[in-house]
Scaffold this active site. Structure first.
Site, PDB file in Angstrom:
ATOM      1  N   ASP A 105      -6.094   2.984  -4.925  1.00  9.54           N
ATOM      2  CA  ASP A 105      -7.717   2.692  -5.044  1.00  9.54           C
ATOM      3  C   ASP A 105      -8.472   3.962  -4.595  1.00  9.54           C
ATOM      4  O   ASP A 105      -9.590   4.065  -5.134  1.00  9.54           O
ATOM      5  CB  ASP A 105      -8.196   1.597  -4.045  1.00  9.54           C
ATOM      6  CG  ASP A 105      -7.618   1.814  -2.700  1.00  9.54           C
ATOM      7  OD1 ASP A 105      -6.662   2.561  -2.406  1.00  9.54           O
ATOM      8  OD2 ASP A 105      -8.342   1.362  -1.639  1.00  9.54           O
ATOM      9  N   TYR A 128      -5.657  13.582  -1.535  1.00  8.65           N
ATOM     10  CA  TYR A 128      -4.939  12.452  -1.904  1.00  8.65           C
ATOM     11  C   TYR A 128      -5.117  11.515  -3.263  1.00  8.65           C
ATOM     12  O   TYR A 128      -4.200  11.689  -4.007  1.00  8.65           O
ATOM     13  CB  TYR A 128      -4.738  11.672  -0.648  1.00  8.65           C
ATOM     14  CG  TYR A 128      -3.940  10.108  -0.972  1.00  8.65           C
ATOM     15  CD1 TYR A 128      -2.566  10.125  -1.187  1.00  8.65           C
ATOM     16  CD2 TYR A 128      -4.711   8.861  -0.951  1.00  8.65           C
ATOM     17  CE1 TYR A 128      -1.778   9.068  -1.423  1.00  8.65           C
ATOM     18  CE2 TYR A 128      -3.959   7.892  -1.408  1.00  8.65           C
ATOM     19  CZ  TYR A 128      -2.598   7.957  -1.376  1.00  8.65           C
ATOM     20  OH  TYR A 128      -1.836   6.751  -1.738  1.00  8.65           O
ATOM     21  N   TRP A 153      -4.685  -0.370   0.521  1.00 10.72           N
ATOM     22  CA  TRP A 153      -4.632  -0.559   1.934  1.00 10.72           C
ATOM     23  C   TRP A 153      -3.255  -1.511   2.232  1.00 10.72           C
ATOM     24  O   TRP A 153      -3.063  -2.522   2.594  1.00 10.72           O
ATOM     25  CB  TRP A 153      -5.736  -1.534   2.273  1.00 10.72           C
ATOM     26  CG  TRP A 153      -7.054  -1.132   2.420  1.00 10.72           C
ATOM     27  CD1 TRP A 153      -7.520   0.036   1.722  1.00 10.72           C
ATOM     28  CD2 TRP A 153      -8.045  -1.592   3.012  1.00 10.72           C
ATOM     29  NE1 TRP A 153      -8.670   0.300   1.856  1.00 10.72           N
ATOM     30  CE2 TRP A 153      -9.221  -0.796   2.842  1.00 10.72           C
ATOM     31  CE3 TRP A 153      -8.416  -2.570   3.991  1.00 10.72           C
ATOM     32  CZ2 TRP A 153     -10.421  -0.928   3.406  1.00 10.72           C
ATOM     33  CZ3 TRP A 153      -9.506  -2.802   4.400  1.00 10.72           C
ATOM     34  CH2 TRP A 153     -10.590  -1.897   4.086  1.00 10.72           C
TER      35      TRP A 153
END
Length: 286
Positions: A105, A128, A153
């Site tokens: 994400d 990242y 996550w």
């Protein structure tokens, strides 16, 4: 079917290996490629390893995932997250293997108000996110057959993650400050592994979002964990701008998983159920 899993000793890799081996399918051969056996940043090694095993499918679970360290160790992050997938894609193409890449994400800036679809504009804020997006592009440019799975996550039993960190901090603290304005969909790696296996069997291609159903803030996630574990922790809500960290992260990076639901005919279980399963397993291990 021969499936090669890079990063097979990592948080997701371990669960995927366990799931595939548990299927007891006599026609399925699982080739584990942990970092010790295959450093994906070495092009020649990647080429030789993949050509010698001739897999039908390669799942790249190898990644440089320490978001803050990526800001200072940029070359290492780029080599693993961007160049590694390029080398794997080239080797996969040579032996006719389909490549499944795990992405994130963090390729989005998190400024939107609704969950991101696969077509939404990418705009990573961190090193990242930038290196992972570069990895996606390298795969798109060098593969004949690929699936890019964007997830969010991640938490599981074999690596560093937010729920594990919360449990650790709760052991030694009576009071914690937790961010309220970072919103996302917690995703349990055993659930992600199951979804990956379904997508592999269905021959899915392109880009597909995969996360547990629903979303929450970091604060709400921590609160749910502490309540489930009967921990009495004083929680102080703070904004992400007050929490100083090297990397800039997306504030709202929830993923729209409608494409996954349509393709598989299934919906991932709600994040609360996934967290409960994680905590129950953690309790049984302690």
């Amino acid at each position: 079917m021969k499936i090669l899993i890079t990063g097979s000793s990592g948080m997701l890799g371990t669960d995927l290996v366990d799931l595939l081996k548990a299927s007891l399918d006599p026609n399925l051969e699982v080739i584990e490629a942990p970092h010790e056996a295959l450093d994906i940043t070495l092009e020649d090694n990647v080429s030789v390893f993949i050509s010698s095993h001739t897999p039908d499918i390669i799942v790249n679970c190898a990644a440089y995932t320490n978001v803050d360290k990526c800001e200072t160790e940029r070359e290492a992050a780029f080599n693993v997250n961007a160049l590694g997938p390029k080398y794997i894609a080239a080797a996969a193409k040579k032996c006719g293997a389909r490549l499944i890449q795990i992405s994130t994400d963090f390729v989005f800036d998190g400024n939107g108000n609704s969950p991101y679809t696969e077509e939404d504009q990418t705009n990573p804020l961190s090193e990242y996110g930038r290196t992972k997006l570069e990895g996606e592009r390298n795969i798109q440019n060098h593969s004949d057959s690929y699936l890019i799975v964007r997830t969010s996550w991640l938490f599981g039993h074999n690596g560093v993650n937010f729920p594990a960190k919360m449990l650790e901090l709760a052991e030694h603290n009576k009071e914690l400050s937790i961010v309220t304005d970072e919103i996302g969909s917690p995703t349990y790696t055993p659930d992600l592994a199951k979804a990956l296996w379904t997508l592999i069997k269905q021959g899915s291609e392109g880009i597909i979002n995969v996360s547990n159903d629903g979303y929450c803030s970091r604060y709400e996630l921590a609160e749910y964990i502490f309540e489930a574990m009967n921990y009495t922790i004083k929680m102080n809500p703070i904004k992400s701008s007050e929490y100083k960290r090297p990397a800039k992260v997306p504030l709202n990076s929830t993923l729209n998983c409608q494409r996954l639901n349509t393709i598989t005919g299934e919906q991932m279980r709600p994040w609360k159920e996934a967290v409960e399963a994680y905590l129950n397993k953690q309790k049984s291990h302690n």
